[in-house]
Design a protein around this motif. Structure first.
Motif, short mmCIF file in Angstrom:
data_model
loop_
_atom_site.label_atom_id
_atom_site.label_comp_id
_atom_site.label_asym_id
_atom_site.label_seq_id
_atom_site.Cartn_x
_atom_site.Cartn_y
_atom_site.Cartn_z
N ASN A 195 0.00 -13.13 -17.47
CA ASN A 195 -0.36 -11.72 -17.57
C ASN A 195 -0.49 -10.88 -16.59
OD1 ASN A 195 -0.80 -9.41 -19.06
ND2 ASN A 195 -2.99 -10.30 -19.79
N CYS A 250 -0.21 -8.30 -13.78
CA CYS A 250 -0.45 -6.67 -14.15
C CYS A 250 0.03 -6.13 -12.84
CB CYS A 250 -2.01 -6.09 -14.40
SG CYS A 250 -3.88 -7.43 -13.67
N GLN A 251 -1.22 -4.81 -12.35
CA GLN A 251 -1.23 -4.27 -10.98
C GLN A 251 -1.92 -5.43 -10.27
OE1 GLN A 251 1.27 -1.96 -10.04
NE2 GLN A 251 0.17 -1.45 -7.79
#
Length: 256
Positions: A117, A119-120
């Motif tokens: 997953n 993410c930033q």
């Protein structure tokens, strides 16, 4: 196939081509990056322990498709953590990895499971941890995307395009990537294609390996020794305190 050996004990003759690889990456929740599994896949031997977390950088060497290939496995960091939150000993071990494949690595393989997953925070964490190496590390990096399910490259590509943070990481690495289906270890063509991509990267980099400061290696080894000695002393102190406490409790029990 000849047995894999530690790099400094290798007695193999040097083929025409030599490749030096450092595996880097992190983990997200309970999902490991699969660095050790990828290293075993590349070398065609179960030389890295996949049953536990990698605590120390370790180099192994094997002849693969006529090339002398050195792979260095490293401790991972937690994706999303800043570098300051990563234990100091892990940071030192990661830094020391480049000194285990002298005169320096040709490529860093950034290992990321396809179902992570991303993410930033991954991008920021990656940048901070790669600053443990030299400034040109991104020009020597290929993203190695691992999967344990038999997905096609087309499905993997589609999955990646749906993750903006992953696209930004790939851009930082010159959009260099390779897919590994770790469940299909018989498909050695996956490894052959990866080695060819590494050779292309080496050519594009003017046959330069990632520069390594030898004096830094000595400094890192001293830091590791000092940290280990301090940890050992703390452990001994705790054990002595526990022993005294146990004797005190037992003494009180006998007096009643």
């Amino acid at each position: 196939m000849a047995a894999s050996t530690d790099i400094y004990n290798s007695a193999q003759s040097q083929p025409a081509t030599e490749l030096r690889i450092v595996l880097i990456g992190g983990r997200y929740n309970d999902l490991r990056s699969g660095k050790s599994s990828a290293g075993n896949f590349i070398l065609g031997q179960n030389v890295f322990d996949t049953s536990r977390r990698t605590a120390q950088s370790e180099a192994k060497q094997q002849e693969v498709f006529g090339r002398r290939v050195t792979v260095v496995d490293t401790p991972g960091w937690w994706w999303g953590w800043s570098r300051e939150e990563t234990p100091k000993l892990d940071q030192i071990e990661i830094q020391n990895s480049v000194h285990l494949c002298p005169p320096g690595p040709h490529v860093f393989l950034l290992v990321i499971p396809v179902d992570s997953n991303v993410c930033q925070e991954f991008k920021s964490s990656l940048k901070q941890h790669l600053e443990l190496f030299n400034a040109d590390v991104f020009s020597h990096t290929i993203v190695l995307i691992t999967a344990v399910d038999p997905y096609s490259d087309e499905v993997n590509e589609f999955t990646l395009k749906r993750i903006p943070a992953m696209q930004r990481i790939l851009q930082q690495c010159g959009d260099r990537k390779h897919f590994f289906n770790l469940s299909n270890k018989e498909d050695r063509d996956q490894v052959k294609k990866l080695l060819e991509k590494i050779e292309t990267l080496i050519t594009n980099n003017g046959f330069r390996h990632c520069s390594v400061d030898r004096s830094q290696g000595e400094t890192l080894r001293k830091e590791m020794r000092d940290l280990t000695e301090r940890a050992s002393k703390r452990f001994d102190q705790v054990q002595k305190q526990r022993k005294k406490l146990k004797e005190l409790i037992e003494g009180r029990s006998k007096s009643h």
